[in-house]
Design a protein around this motif. Structure first.
Motif, short mmCIF file in Angstrom:
data_model
loop_
_atom_site.label_atom_id
_atom_site.label_comp_id
_atom_site.label_asym_id
_atom_site.label_seq_id
_atom_site.Cartn_x
_atom_site.Cartn_y
_atom_site.Cartn_z
N ARG A 126 11.22 2.59 17.59
CA ARG A 126 12.06 1.91 18.59
C ARG A 126 12.29 2.74 19.85
N THR A 129 11.40 -3.43 18.23
CA THR A 129 12.75 -3.99 18.29
C THR A 129 12.76 -5.49 18.04
N TRP A 130 11.83 -6.23 18.63
CA TRP A 130 11.90 -7.68 18.60
C TRP A 130 10.86 -8.36 17.71
N TRP A 143 19.87 -4.93 18.70
CA TRP A 143 19.76 -4.67 20.13
C TRP A 143 21.15 -4.65 20.78
N ASN A 190 23.01 -1.48 20.08
CA ASN A 190 22.27 -0.26 20.46
C ASN A 190 21.69 0.44 19.23
N GLY A 191 21.25 -0.36 18.26
CA GLY A 191 20.59 0.18 17.08
C GLY A 191 21.51 0.64 15.97
#
Length: 456
Positions: free
Chosen positions: A67, A77-78, A303, A306-307
């Motif tokens: 990431r 991420t997505w 997301w 922020n993880g």
């Protein structure tokens, strides 16, 4: 007088027979083989648990590395979460049926089944291998899951296989012992393993299983201890309730934690039932599609946070216990990510994520009340975890052992008790036992269908 001599002779004969019988027991291969196989199974549980923990950490680190900005950051991420969730659901449904979810309901359900073939549908070495592999896949894709519940199913499967190999007929006791050993080795909490076996796994606990459970926990714990050393899961905590505001914190964490935990259980059960009804007729396509959608939601929550919501939540919970306050909304974000991950049906547990949610909730309550973050996080874990699983003794003992805080016994007990009582008022359904009834029904339904097919 002849009578005393006759009585003495009979006593000597009885003693001699007992000694011969005792010698046969201690030197007989038939007597030792089951013990040796059982002990080997318990040691194997400890070794597998340590390896599983190491690989789980590596999977989370690999996802975090992917990431990083640049390179595969956007795709990781997505795209990775929905693709990984879909793949995990497909593999679980196709090659490892009954490996979905935590694993604790499967172990509970297996104890209620009488036939070895039926138990084998829920606990087998093949399912155990798939459980480990797919849990690691979930962590590699950012799922908010833990390895501790899966370790229970893996431990029960290993012990049941060892019992068959050694000719032991105590299937229910073996499942109980394997489950307890799995918890003890996963968290390095031997007392919690025993309490978990009594309170959560064996509502009808039998005294004759004491030896099995104790010896399995000891041997699995020794294997884990030999490889990882003596440690507390969340490090050391010195926080203890002393002031009036601290006791207000105890009550707030217990009640609010229990209510939120009951909300998690009720929401999970309702969503899983709706999903099961929706997938009837087209199970594979719809299960895989639903898992992909859940993966996308987990990606969005990750997301937005922020993880922080990816993975087990271990680092966040430990930081809170050590005195670093968590973001005020972390508990809500982690709650959502854990709920979506569980509903997706992919293999993975809720123990560690629940502890992280509880730590976040406690940290937020502590910020509102102006209390210490370490104490607040610990109490929040006790209240929330007791609310989710509705097992207050397990919640209290496991958190006490994981933090090594002997001065916090009474506050932890009170928070866990309040969490349990509040959860019972909000929702009377115990999560694991409600899910276990579904597995029992599925196995019996499959057996009836097979019987009809064979009869035709």
């Amino acid at each position: 007088m002849p009578k005393p001599d006759l009585a003495a002779t009979r006593a000597r004969l009885r003693k001699a027979r007992m000694l011969r019988r005792s010698r046969r027991v201690w030197v007989s291969r038939a007597a030792w083989r089951p013990r040796l196989v059982f002990w080997a199974g318990a040691l194997a549980i400890g070794l597998v648990s340590v390896a599983f923990a190491f690989l789980a950490d590596e999977a989370q680190h690999a996802f975090a590395a992917l990431r990083q900005p640049g390179g595969f950051g956007f795709a990781a991420t997505w795209l990775l979460p929905p693709a990984g969730f879909a793949l995990s659901a497909f593999l679980a449904l196709t090659f490892f049926p009954n490996s979905q979810g935590s694993g604790i309901p499967q172990a509970i359900a297996a104890r209620h089944l009488d036939e070895a073939a039926d138990r084998g549908l829920l606990l087998s070495l093949r399912i155990a291998a798939g459980k480990i592999a797919l849990t690691l896949l979930g962590l590699l894709c950012g799922a908010s899951i833990g390895r501790e519940g899966p370790t229970v199913q893996v431990g029960a499967a290993i012990m049941l296989a060892a019992g068959r190999l050694g000719g032991m007929a105590q299937a229910r006791g073996l499942i109980l012992a394997g489950s307890a050993a799995g918890i003890a080795a996963a968290f390095n909490t031997p007392l919690a393993g025993i309490v978990f076996a009594i309170e959560e796994m064996g509502r009808a606990y039998e005294a004759r299983t004491n030896g099995l459970v104790l010896s399995a926990v000891v041997l699995a714990g020794l294997a884990s201890l030999g490889l990882t050393g003596n440690y507390t899961y969340f490090g050391e905590s010195e926080a203890a309730a002393g002031s009036a505001i601290d006791w207000v914190l105890v009550v707030a964490c217990g009640i609010l934690g229990g209510a939120l935990g009951a909300l998690f259980s009720a929401a999970a059960l309702r969503l899983l039932r709706r999903l099961k009804r929706w997938t009837v007729g087209r199970p594979r396509a719809r299960v895989v599609g639903a898992a992909a959608l859940c993966g996308l939601l987990v990606a969005a929550i990750g997301w937005a946070s922020n993880g922080a919501t990816y993975g087990t939540g271990y680092e966040q919970a430990r930081a809170a216990i050590e005195g670093t306050p968590l973001p005020p909304l972390f508990f809500a974000e982690k709650f959502a990510a854990s709920l979506v991950s569980m509903v997706s049906g992919i293999p993975g547990g809720i123990f560690a994520p629940s502890l992280a949610v509880g730590a976040g909730l406690g940290s937020t309550i502590g910020l509102v009340l102006g209390a210490g973050s370490g104490l607040a996080a610990t109490l929040g874990m006790a209240g929330y975890f007791a609310g989710v699983v509705q097992a207050p003794m397990t919640a209290f003992v496991i958190i006490l052992e994981m933090t090594g805080n002997q001065g916090n016994v009474i506050p932890l007990m009170l928070a866990a008790l309040l969490g349990f009582g509040t959860a019972r008022l909000v929702s009377g359904e115990a999560l694991y036992h409600s899910l276990s009834r579904n597995f029992v029904a599925d196995v019996l339904r499959a057996r009836r269908a097979e019987a009809r097919h064979t009869g035709l």
